[in-house]
Design a protein around this motif. Structure first.
Motif, PDB file in Angstrom:
ATOM      1  N   VAL A   1       6.471   4.979  -0.249  1.00 53.62           N
ATOM      2  CA  VAL A   1       6.740   6.003  -1.265  1.00 53.62           C
ATOM      3  C   VAL A   1       8.176   6.526  -1.130  1.00 53.62           C
ATOM      4  O   VAL A   1       8.867   6.730  -2.132  1.00 53.62           O
ATOM      5  CB  VAL A   1       5.701   7.150  -1.175  1.00 53.62           C
ATOM      6  CG1 VAL A   1       6.056   8.292  -2.119  1.00 53.62           C
ATOM      7  CG2 VAL A   1       4.296   6.617  -1.497  1.00 53.62           C
ATOM      8  N   ALA A   2       8.645   6.676   0.116  1.00 61.50           N
ATOM      9  CA  ALA A   2      10.032   7.114   0.345  1.00 61.50           C
ATOM     10  C   ALA A   2      11.018   6.087  -0.205  1.00 61.50           C
ATOM     11  O   ALA A   2      12.024   6.443  -0.845  1.00 61.50           O
ATOM     12  CB  ALA A   2      10.272   7.338   1.833  1.00 61.50           C
ATOM     13  N   ALA A   3      10.736   4.788   0.014  1.00 57.84           N
ATOM     14  CA  ALA A   3      11.608   3.726  -0.503  1.00 57.84           C
ATOM     15  C   ALA A   3      11.598   3.703  -2.031  1.00 57.84           C
ATOM     16  O   ALA A   3      12.634   3.499  -2.674  1.00 57.84           O
ATOM     17  CB  ALA A   3      11.172   2.371   0.050  1.00 57.84           C
ATOM     18  N   LEU A   4      10.424   3.943  -2.617  1.00 58.35           N
ATOM     19  CA  LEU A   4      10.313   4.020  -4.082  1.00 58.35           C
ATOM     20  C   LEU A   4      11.211   5.122  -4.631  1.00 58.35           C
ATOM     21  O   LEU A   4      11.913   4.934  -5.627  1.00 58.35           O
ATOM     22  CB  LEU A   4       8.868   4.327  -4.465  1.00 58.35           C
ATOM     23  CG  LEU A   4       7.970   3.201  -4.962  1.00 58.35           C
ATOM     24  CD1 LEU A   4       6.567   3.733  -5.180  1.00 58.35           C
ATOM     25  CD2 LEU A   4       8.498   2.570  -6.231  1.00 58.35           C
ATOM     26  N   LYS A   5      11.180   6.287  -3.957  1.00 59.62           N
ATOM     27  CA  LYS A   5      11.987   7.427  -4.414  1.00 59.62           C
ATOM     28  C   LYS A   5      13.476   7.120  -4.290  1.00 59.62           C
ATOM     29  O   LYS A   5      14.275   7.533  -5.128  1.00 59.62           O
ATOM     30  CB  LYS A   5      11.622   8.681  -3.610  1.00 59.62           C
ATOM     31  CG  LYS A   5      10.270   9.261  -4.007  1.00 59.62           C
ATOM     32  CD  LYS A   5       9.861  10.424  -3.126  1.00 59.62           C
ATOM     33  CE  LYS A   5       8.499  10.959  -3.567  1.00 59.62           C
ATOM     34  NZ  LYS A   5       7.917  11.874  -2.579  1.00 59.62           N
ATOM     35  N   GLU A   6      13.829   6.377  -3.238  1.00 58.91           N
ATOM     36  CA  GLU A   6      15.240   6.070  -3.016  1.00 58.91           C
ATOM     37  C   GLU A   6      15.749   4.966  -3.942  1.00 58.91           C
ATOM     38  O   GLU A   6      16.842   5.066  -4.509  1.00 58.91           O
ATOM     39  CB  GLU A   6      15.465   5.662  -1.555  1.00 58.91           C
ATOM     40  CG  GLU A   6      16.934   5.436  -1.221  1.00 58.91           C
ATOM     41  CD  GLU A   6      17.180   5.122   0.248  1.00 58.91           C
ATOM     42  OE1 GLU A   6      18.330   4.788   0.585  1.00 58.91           O
ATOM     43  OE2 GLU A   6      16.232   5.231   1.063  1.00 58.91           O
TER      44      GLU A   6
ATOM     45  N   TYR B   1       0.829  -1.199   0.000  1.00 57.52           N
ATOM     46  CA  TYR B   1       0.000   0.000   0.000  1.00 57.52           C
ATOM     47  C   TYR B   1       0.874   1.263   0.000  1.00 57.52           C
ATOM     48  O   TYR B   1       2.033   1.220   0.426  1.00 57.52           O
ATOM     49  CB  TYR B   1      -0.963  -0.010   1.202  1.00 57.52           C
ATOM     50  CG  TYR B   1      -2.142  -0.922   0.968  1.00 57.52           C
ATOM     51  CD1 TYR B   1      -3.292  -0.449   0.346  1.00 57.52           C
ATOM     52  CD2 TYR B   1      -2.085  -2.268   1.333  1.00 57.52           C
ATOM     53  CE1 TYR B   1      -4.373  -1.304   0.096  1.00 57.52           C
ATOM     54  CE2 TYR B   1      -3.157  -3.127   1.084  1.00 57.52           C
ATOM     55  CZ  TYR B   1      -4.296  -2.632   0.465  1.00 57.52           C
ATOM     56  OH  TYR B   1      -5.354  -3.470   0.206  1.00 57.52           O
ATOM     57  N   PRO B   2       0.322   2.391  -0.472  1.00 54.99           N
ATOM     58  CA  PRO B   2       1.134   3.599  -0.632  1.00 54.99           C
ATOM     59  C   PRO B   2       1.361   4.369   0.676  1.00 54.99           C
ATOM     60  O   PRO B   2       0.956   5.516   0.818  1.00 54.99           O
ATOM     61  CB  PRO B   2       0.328   4.435  -1.635  1.00 54.99           C
ATOM     62  CG  PRO B   2      -1.084   3.996  -1.448  1.00 54.99           C
ATOM     63  CD  PRO B   2      -1.027   2.539  -1.056  1.00 54.99           C
ATOM     64  N   THR B   3       2.010   3.732   1.634  1.00 58.00           N
ATOM     65  CA  THR B   3       2.348   4.413   2.884  1.00 58.00           C
ATOM     66  C   THR B   3       3.500   5.392   2.628  1.00 58.00           C
ATOM     67  O   THR B   3       4.183   5.312   1.601  1.00 58.00           O
ATOM     68  CB  THR B   3       2.794   3.399   3.954  1.00 58.00           C
ATOM     69  OG1 THR B   3       3.979   2.737   3.475  1.00 58.00           O
ATOM     70  CG2 THR B   3       1.721   2.363   4.243  1.00 58.00           C
ATOM     71  N   GLN B   4       3.714   6.275   3.590  1.00 58.18           N
ATOM     72  CA  GLN B   4       4.816   7.243   3.491  1.00 58.18           C
ATOM     73  C   GLN B   4       6.150   6.504   3.312  1.00 58.18           C
ATOM     74  O   GLN B   4       6.979   6.886   2.492  1.00 58.18           O
ATOM     75  CB  GLN B   4       4.869   8.081   4.771  1.00 58.18           C
ATOM     76  CG  GLN B   4       4.857   9.562   4.503  1.00 58.18           C
ATOM     77  CD  GLN B   4       4.765  10.366   5.807  1.00 58.18           C
ATOM     78  OE1 GLN B   4       4.270   9.873   6.818  1.00 58.18           O
ATOM     79  NE2 GLN B   4       5.240  11.572   5.778  1.00 58.18           N
ATOM     80  N   ALA B   5       6.342   5.439   4.114  1.00 56.14           N
ATOM     81  CA  ALA B   5       7.604   4.680   4.065  1.00 56.14           C
ATOM     82  C   ALA B   5       7.786   4.020   2.709  1.00 56.14           C
ATOM     83  O   ALA B   5       8.899   3.989   2.163  1.00 56.14           O
ATOM     84  CB  ALA B   5       7.614   3.625   5.177  1.00 56.14           C
TER      85      ALA B   5
END
Length: 197
Positions: free
Chosen positions: A169-174, A163-167
């Protein structure tokens, strides 16, 4: 007179950014009741696992179907959900020895089927067969995400199940996207655009 077999159908995983959308289909056996069936979201993980085994043991027939992230990206999440539901019912027919008489589908629309079908909003709280299907779908998908976590621990799939949790989405960006991410979903698409610059 032959018995009428009613099949409950539900899905898990429409909203996540990664993994398959999974559907369950269940025909309950009135002579072999399963105690404690309810919407899978209202059960603990341990209770879901227990009931998952009970359903496979006691139901008249059950089936599981899914649509892959690539299929979701190709035909969209709604059509992929309908495809997963149809595949779950087809899987069930192999155990039942033919199509059930009717399918009760959780939600507001039905997949194309060669049998009668009825969509029931919040059906997983109203129809035990749909509750059972929701448990099959949820447990199957959670197990898949746990296995995906083993392959890609950097995303935290075992915690957020895609699910699109903050964590997440942050991992996706990294880290960018892995092969199981749904590229048509905007948070993934945005990250891929960023990484391609």
């Amino acid at each position: 007179m032959s018995l009428i077999w009613i099949c409950g159908v539900d899905e898990a995983g429409r909203g996540p950014l990664a993994g398959a959308v999974v559907a369950g289909a269940v025909v309950l056996d009135p002579e072999n009741p399963i105690v404690g069936l309810k919407d899978s979201k209202k059960l603990s993980a341990a209770r879901r696992e227990f009931l998952f085994e009970q359903i496979q043991l006691k139901a008249k027939a059950w089936g599981i179907g899914q649509a892959s992230p690539a299929e979701i990206d190709h035909i969209n999440i709604l059509q992929a959900t309908m495809l997963a539901m149809r595949r779950a019912i087809e899987d069930l027919t192999t155990r039942l020895g033919g199509w059930p008489d009717k399918a009760l589908i959780d939600g507001n629309r039905c997949p194309e089927l060669p049998i009668a079908a009825e969509a029931i909003v919040k059906g997983d709280t109203k129809e035990p067969a749909i509750s059972a299907a929701s448990i099959l779908a949820k447990v199957t998908r959670d197990r898949q995400m746990a296995a995906l976590h083993e392959r890609h621990p950097q995303y935290g799939f075992a915690t957020h199940m895609g699910y699109p949790t903050q964590a997440h989405v942050a991992a996706l960006k990294e880290f960018g996207a892995c092969e199981e991410h749904r590229r048509s979903f905007s948070p993934v698409r945005d990250v891929l655009t960023l990484h391609s610059r």
